[in-house]
Design an enzyme around this catalytic site. Structure first.
Site, PDB file in Angstrom:
ATOM      1  N   LYS A   1      38.647 -32.447 -35.236  1.00  0.00           N
ATOM      2  CA  LYS A   1      37.918 -33.400 -35.915  1.00  0.00           C
ATOM      3  C   LYS A   1      36.464 -33.425 -35.676  1.00  0.00           C
ATOM      4  O   LYS A   1      36.303 -33.454 -34.458  1.00  0.00           O
ATOM      5  CB  LYS A   1      38.834 -34.483 -36.331  1.00  0.00           C
ATOM      6  CG  LYS A   1      40.164 -34.462 -36.902  1.00  0.00           C
ATOM      7  CD  LYS A   1      40.770 -36.001 -37.014  1.00  0.00           C
ATOM      8  CE  LYS A   1      42.181 -36.068 -37.841  1.00  0.00           C
ATOM      9  NZ  LYS A   1      42.715 -36.964 -37.914  1.00  0.00           N
TER      10      LYS A   1
ATOM     11  N   TYR B   1      44.831 -34.621 -47.862  1.00  0.00           N
ATOM     12  CA  TYR B   1      45.297 -36.081 -47.847  1.00  0.00           C
ATOM     13  C   TYR B   1      45.819 -36.782 -49.150  1.00  0.00           C
ATOM     14  O   TYR B   1      45.793 -37.937 -49.375  1.00  0.00           O
ATOM     15  CB  TYR B   1      44.219 -36.956 -47.025  1.00  0.00           C
ATOM     16  CG  TYR B   1      43.726 -36.587 -45.485  1.00  0.00           C
ATOM     17  CD1 TYR B   1      44.944 -36.489 -44.742  1.00  0.00           C
ATOM     18  CD2 TYR B   1      42.436 -36.339 -45.298  1.00  0.00           C
ATOM     19  CE1 TYR B   1      44.557 -36.373 -43.693  1.00  0.00           C
ATOM     20  CE2 TYR B   1      42.191 -36.083 -43.954  1.00  0.00           C
ATOM     21  CZ  TYR B   1      43.166 -35.923 -42.903  1.00  0.00           C
ATOM     22  OH  TYR B   1      42.978 -35.812 -41.700  1.00  0.00           O
TER      23      TYR B   1
ATOM     24  N   GLU C   1      48.306 -26.432 -46.066  1.00  0.00           N
ATOM     25  CA  GLU C   1      47.046 -26.591 -45.261  1.00  0.00           C
ATOM     26  C   GLU C   1      46.448 -25.169 -44.851  1.00  0.00           C
ATOM     27  O   GLU C   1      45.170 -25.149 -44.914  1.00  0.00           O
ATOM     28  CB  GLU C   1      47.413 -27.542 -43.987  1.00  0.00           C
ATOM     29  CG  GLU C   1      47.497 -28.963 -44.190  1.00  0.00           C
ATOM     30  CD  GLU C   1      48.184 -29.606 -43.122  1.00  0.00           C
ATOM     31  OE1 GLU C   1      48.567 -30.728 -43.344  1.00  0.00           O
ATOM     32  OE2 GLU C   1      48.362 -29.092 -42.156  1.00  0.00           O
TER      33      GLU C   1
ATOM     34  N   ASN D   1      40.813 -39.880 -34.103  1.00  0.00           N
ATOM     35  CA  ASN D   1      41.780 -39.473 -33.262  1.00  0.00           C
ATOM     36  C   ASN D   1      41.875 -38.130 -32.910  1.00  0.00           C
ATOM     37  O   ASN D   1      42.785 -37.376 -32.376  1.00  0.00           O
ATOM     38  CB  ASN D   1      43.298 -40.051 -33.578  1.00  0.00           C
ATOM     39  CG  ASN D   1      43.510 -39.097 -35.019  1.00  0.00           C
ATOM     40  OD1 ASN D   1      42.763 -38.435 -35.536  1.00  0.00           O
ATOM     41  ND2 ASN D   1      44.685 -39.802 -35.768  1.00  0.00           N
TER      42      ASN D   1
ATOM     43  N   HIS E   1      43.926 -32.956 -36.010  1.00  0.00           N
ATOM     44  CA  HIS E   1      45.016 -33.083 -36.945  1.00  0.00           C
ATOM     45  C   HIS E   1      46.097 -31.836 -36.744  1.00  0.00           C
ATOM     46  O   HIS E   1      45.668 -30.710 -36.191  1.00  0.00           O
ATOM     47  CB  HIS E   1      44.508 -32.690 -38.376  1.00  0.00           C
ATOM     48  CG  HIS E   1      45.624 -32.457 -39.203  1.00  0.00           C
ATOM     49  ND1 HIS E   1      46.154 -33.217 -40.212  1.00  0.00           N
ATOM     50  CD2 HIS E   1      46.185 -31.262 -39.541  1.00  0.00           C
ATOM     51  CE1 HIS E   1      46.995 -32.837 -40.704  1.00  0.00           C
ATOM     52  NE2 HIS E   1      47.044 -31.595 -40.698  1.00  0.00           N
TER      53      HIS E   1
HETATM   54  P1  CMP Z   1      46.173 -38.008 -39.093  1.00  0.00           P
HETATM   55  O1  CMP Z   1      47.407 -38.776 -38.728  1.00  0.00           O
HETATM   56  O2  CMP Z   1      45.909 -36.456 -38.457  1.00  0.00           O
HETATM   57  O3  CMP Z   1      46.012 -37.747 -40.634  1.00  0.00           O
HETATM   58  C1  CMP Z   1      45.740 -38.940 -41.417  1.00  0.00           C
HETATM   59  C2  CMP Z   1      44.288 -39.649 -40.887  1.00  0.00           C
HETATM   60  O4  CMP Z   1      43.961 -40.789 -41.360  1.00  0.00           O
HETATM   61  C3  CMP Z   1      44.866 -39.960 -39.283  1.00  0.00           C
HETATM   62  O5  CMP Z   1      45.139 -38.830 -38.476  1.00  0.00           O
HETATM   63  C4  CMP Z   1      43.515 -40.599 -39.087  1.00  0.00           C
HETATM   64  O6  CMP Z   1      42.332 -39.985 -38.789  1.00  0.00           O
HETATM   65  C5  CMP Z   1      43.290 -41.395 -40.218  1.00  0.00           C
HETATM   66  N1  CMP Z   1      43.868 -42.859 -40.257  1.00  0.00           N
HETATM   67  C6  CMP Z   1      45.105 -43.086 -40.427  1.00  0.00           C
HETATM   68  N2  CMP Z   1      45.419 -44.368 -40.480  1.00  0.00           N
HETATM   69  C7  CMP Z   1      44.303 -45.154 -40.400  1.00  0.00           C
HETATM   70  C8  CMP Z   1      43.558 -46.346 -40.891  1.00  0.00           C
HETATM   71  N3  CMP Z   1      44.538 -47.552 -40.712  1.00  0.00           N
HETATM   72  N4  CMP Z   1      42.546 -46.519 -40.696  1.00  0.00           N
HETATM   73  C9  CMP Z   1      41.635 -45.486 -40.805  1.00  0.00           C
HETATM   74  N5  CMP Z   1      42.071 -44.205 -40.567  1.00  0.00           N
HETATM   75  C10 CMP Z   1      43.253 -43.895 -40.583  1.00  0.00           C
END
Ligand code: CMP
Length: 156
Positions: free
Chosen positions: A11, A51, A128, A114, A117
């Site tokens: 990311k 998403y 995907e 984070n 993905h």
């Molecule tokens: P991922 O789990 O790969 O896919 C969904 C993404 O949404 C997640 O990683 C984060 O980057 C983002 N995400 C998940 N929860 C939250 C949250 N509460 N607030 C903001 N971003 C989020």
């Protein structure tokens, strides 16, 4: 055996922090086979499709902006039952609570930022893959070292 493919994105925070090489290295060392790799700027349409289960969540607009801050590195990794193996290497969503030793656990602190993905199942991996890769960007080749990565039974 049950050969699977998993889509991994580095990311925008991973790109900015210069972690592309480190992340690729972890999957390579694990013994996975790289069958697709590109730098790509994700569009609104791609992210709404990607998403779809988060589209109505309050954090979706922020998630979309974040995912469009820079291009992402998209990778397609292949291996026996690799979807779960990749998810273990990646760690749980909230990086500051992710297990030490995982990519998020070692390198990140945020729930949104984070770093990475990974596909969460066989169907989402196919979806995907088709969102980010064209057919001619996915490669099928022999990786000779696999005789030392898997037993004969696992490769059959
Ligand atoms: P991922 O789990 O790969 O896919 C969904 C993404 O949404 C997640 O990683 C984060 O980057 C983002 N995400 C998940 N929860 C939250 C949250 N509460 N607030 C903001 N971003 C989020």
């Amino acid at each position: 055996m049950n050969v699977q493919q998993s889509v991994v994105l580095v990311k925008p925070d991973g790109i900015q922090r210069g972690l592309v090489g480190e992340i690729i290295n972890r999957f390579e060392r694990k013994g996975l086979k790289l069958v697709g790799l590109k730098l790509t700027q994700l569009t609104d349409e791609q992210l709404e499709d990607w998403y779809v289960h988060h589209k109505d969540k309050p954090f979706f607009p922020k998630l979309r902006n974040y995912m469009q801050m820079t291009p992402v590195v998209a990778m397609l990794w292949e291996g026996v039952e690799c979807i779960d193996a990749v998810r273990k290497l990646v760690g749980i969503t909230k990086a500051r609570e992710a297990e030490a030793g995982s990519i998020r656990g070692d390198l990140g602190m945020s729930q949104q930022m984070n770093l990475i993905h990974a596909s969460d199942g066989v169907e989402s991996a196919k979806k995907e893959r088709d969102i980010v890769f064209t057919k001619d960007e996915v490669f099928n080749y022999q990786k000779d070292i696999e005789i030392f990565v898997y037993s004969e039974e696992e490769r059959a």
